[in-house]
Design a protein around this motif. Structure first.
Motif, PDB file in Angstrom:
ATOM      1  N   VAL A  77       0.838  -1.201   0.000  1.00 50.55           N
ATOM      2  CA  VAL A  77       0.000   0.000   0.000  1.00 50.55           C
ATOM      3  C   VAL A  77       0.875   1.253   0.000  1.00 50.55           C
ATOM      4  O   VAL A  77       0.640   2.195  -0.761  1.00 50.55           O
ATOM      5  CB  VAL A  77      -0.959  -0.008   1.215  1.00 50.55           C
ATOM      6  N   LYS A  78       1.924   1.247   0.840  1.00 50.06           N
ATOM      7  CA  LYS A  78       2.834   2.400   0.876  1.00 50.06           C
ATOM      8  C   LYS A  78       3.520   2.587  -0.467  1.00 50.06           C
ATOM      9  O   LYS A  78       3.644   3.709  -0.965  1.00 50.06           O
ATOM     10  CB  LYS A  78       3.879   2.220   1.975  1.00 50.06           C
ATOM     11  N   ARG A  79       3.954   1.485  -1.075  1.00 44.33           N
ATOM     12  CA  ARG A  79       4.624   1.547  -2.368  1.00 44.33           C
ATOM     13  C   ARG A  79       3.664   2.076  -3.441  1.00 44.33           C
ATOM     14  O   ARG A  79       4.033   2.891  -4.278  1.00 44.33           O
ATOM     15  CB  ARG A  79       5.140   0.156  -2.748  1.00 44.33           C
ATOM     16  N   SER A  80       2.429   1.596  -3.388  1.00 42.96           N
ATOM     17  CA  SER A  80       1.415   2.053  -4.337  1.00 42.96           C
ATOM     18  C   SER A  80       1.172   3.549  -4.189  1.00 42.96           C
ATOM     19  O   SER A  80       1.077   4.272  -5.187  1.00 42.96           O
ATOM     20  CB  SER A  80       0.117   1.281  -4.105  1.00 42.96           C
ATOM     21  N   MET A  81       1.067   4.022  -2.955  1.00 49.26           N
ATOM     22  CA  MET A  81       0.849   5.442  -2.722  1.00 49.26           C
ATOM     23  C   MET A  81       2.042   6.260  -3.215  1.00 49.26           C
ATOM     24  O   MET A  81       1.866   7.331  -3.812  1.00 49.26           O
ATOM     25  CB  MET A  81       0.590   5.695  -1.238  1.00 49.26           C
ATOM     26  N   GLU A  82       3.258   5.762  -2.980  1.00 54.12           N
ATOM     27  CA  GLU A  82       4.467   6.455  -3.442  1.00 54.12           C
ATOM     28  C   GLU A  82       4.497   6.512  -4.970  1.00 54.12           C
ATOM     29  O   GLU A  82       4.808   7.549  -5.557  1.00 54.12           O
ATOM     30  CB  GLU A  82       5.716   5.741  -2.911  1.00 54.12           C
ATOM     31  N   LEU A  83       4.153   5.391  -5.616  1.00 54.36           N
ATOM     32  CA  LEU A  83       4.142   5.373  -7.079  1.00 54.36           C
ATOM     33  C   LEU A  83       3.065   6.302  -7.634  1.00 54.36           C
ATOM     34  O   LEU A  83       3.287   6.973  -8.649  1.00 54.36           O
ATOM     35  CB  LEU A  83       3.931   3.943  -7.585  1.00 54.36           C
ATOM     36  N   GLU A  84       1.922   6.353  -6.987  1.00 49.47           N
ATOM     37  CA  GLU A  84       0.859   7.257  -7.425  1.00 49.47           C
ATOM     38  C   GLU A  84       1.307   8.714  -7.283  1.00 49.47           C
ATOM     39  O   GLU A  84       1.061   9.539  -8.165  1.00 49.47           O
ATOM     40  CB  GLU A  84      -0.420   7.015  -6.616  1.00 49.47           C
ATOM     41  N   ARG A  85       1.994   9.023  -6.181  1.00 46.64           N
ATOM     42  CA  ARG A  85       2.503  10.381  -5.978  1.00 46.64           C
ATOM     43  C   ARG A  85       3.522  10.731  -7.065  1.00 46.64           C
ATOM     44  O   ARG A  85       3.482  11.807  -7.667  1.00 46.64           O
ATOM     45  CB  ARG A  85       3.143  10.502  -4.595  1.00 46.64           C
ATOM     46  N   ARG A  87       3.720   9.362 -10.036  1.00 44.76           N
ATOM     47  CA  ARG A  87       3.010   9.438 -11.312  1.00 44.76           C
ATOM     48  C   ARG A  87       2.386  10.816 -11.492  1.00 44.76           C
ATOM     49  O   ARG A  87       2.513  11.439 -12.553  1.00 44.76           O
ATOM     50  CB  ARG A  87       1.927   8.363 -11.380  1.00 44.76           C
ATOM     51  N   LYS A  88       1.736  11.312 -10.447  1.00 44.65           N
ATOM     52  CA  LYS A  88       1.118  12.642 -10.531  1.00 44.65           C
ATOM     53  C   LYS A  88       2.172  13.715 -10.770  1.00 44.65           C
ATOM     54  O   LYS A  88       1.971  14.638 -11.567  1.00 44.65           O
ATOM     55  CB  LYS A  88       0.336  12.942  -9.262  1.00 44.65           C
ATOM     56  N   LYS A  89       3.303  13.599 -10.071  1.00 45.50           N
ATOM     57  CA  LYS A  89       4.381  14.574 -10.230  1.00 45.50           C
ATOM     58  C   LYS A  89       4.913  14.541 -11.660  1.00 45.50           C
ATOM     59  O   LYS A  89       5.121  15.587 -12.285  1.00 45.50           O
ATOM     60  CB  LYS A  89       5.492  14.254  -9.225  1.00 45.50           C
ATOM     61  N   LEU A  90       5.121  13.329 -12.204  1.00 44.94           N
ATOM     62  CA  LEU A  90       5.637  13.209 -13.567  1.00 44.94           C
ATOM     63  C   LEU A  90       4.607  13.681 -14.591  1.00 44.94           C
ATOM     64  O   LEU A  90       4.980  14.278 -15.607  1.00 44.94           O
ATOM     65  CB  LEU A  90       6.057  11.760 -13.847  1.00 44.94           C
ATOM     66  N   CYS A  91       3.315  13.433 -14.329  1.00 46.63           N
ATOM     67  CA  CYS A  91       2.283  13.914 -15.253  1.00 46.63           C
ATOM     68  C   CYS A  91       2.300  15.435 -15.329  1.00 46.63           C
ATOM     69  O   CYS A  91       2.171  16.011 -16.416  1.00 46.63           O
ATOM     70  CB  CYS A  91       0.902  13.418 -14.816  1.00 46.63           C
ATOM     71  N   SER A  92       2.460  16.080 -14.177  1.00 45.55           N
ATOM     72  CA  SER A  92       2.506  17.544 -14.198  1.00 45.55           C
ATOM     73  C   SER A  92       3.757  18.032 -14.929  1.00 45.55           C
ATOM     74  O   SER A  92       3.700  19.014 -15.680  1.00 45.55           O
ATOM     75  CB  SER A  92       2.449  18.111 -12.775  1.00 45.55           C
ATOM     76  N   LYS A  93       4.878  17.334 -14.746  1.00 47.78           N
ATOM     77  CA  LYS A  93       6.098  17.716 -15.473  1.00 47.78           C
ATOM     78  C   LYS A  93       5.908  17.525 -16.972  1.00 47.78           C
ATOM     79  O   LYS A  93       6.385  18.341 -17.772  1.00 47.78           O
ATOM     80  CB  LYS A  93       7.286  16.883 -14.992  1.00 47.78           C
TER      81      LYS A  93
END
Length: 150
Positions: A77-85, A87-93
């Motif tokens: 769950v922690k890994r999933s949350m980190e990857l989602e965070r 992903r969002k950061k890279l999408c904005s970039k």
């Protein structure tokens, strides 16, 4: 491997229609400090100690397995949350990079149009210069002819 055994009794109330309490003996085995196993079944005093140890070891193993599963799921769950965070950061970039690319393409288009216009001006000026040079040469020839005639 010996386990300290703590015997406790506990009353379990029956339904209202039945009077009295059922007394049962629970045996608690402390395997590790803070890690105890309760056995609710009546234990036969003639039970083989090896069998009892195997039962306890199986329970400890099962409890450890369940604990490891919970820890593993928490890490997922922690890994999933980190990857989602991430992903969002890279999408904005990526969105910023796309906007920057479009801006640069527009600037490049403007510069190319400016270069084309200036090149056309140079071509036009070179043409005018060539016409003027040929006209000057013709006038110089005419002046030379007129001076020779006089």
């Amino acid at each position: 491997m010996s386990f300290p055994v703590i015997a406790t009794s506990s009353g379990v109330p029956r339904s209202d229609s039945q009077a009295g309490e059922k007394k049962g003996v629970y045996l608690q085995y402390e395997v590790k400090p803070g890690f105890t196993i309760r056995r609710r079944h009546n234990i036969d005093p003639a039970m083989d100690p090896k069998k009892l140890k195997r039962i306890i070891a199986n329970r400890v193993s099962a409890q450890n397995s369940r604990l490891k599963k919970v820890i593993y799921l928490d890490s997922l769950v922690k890994r999933s949350m980190e990857l989602e965070r991430r992903r969002k950061k890279l999408c904005s970039k990526i969105e910023i990079a796309i906007e920057e690319k479009q801006y640069q393409e527009n600037e490049q288009k403007k510069l190319n149009e400016n270069i084309s216009a200036r090149l056309q001006d140079c071509i036009d000026k070179d043409g005018i210069t060539d016409v003027n040079k040929s006209e000057i040469e013709m006038l110089e020839k005419n002046i030379a002819l007129i001076t020779n005639l006089t």
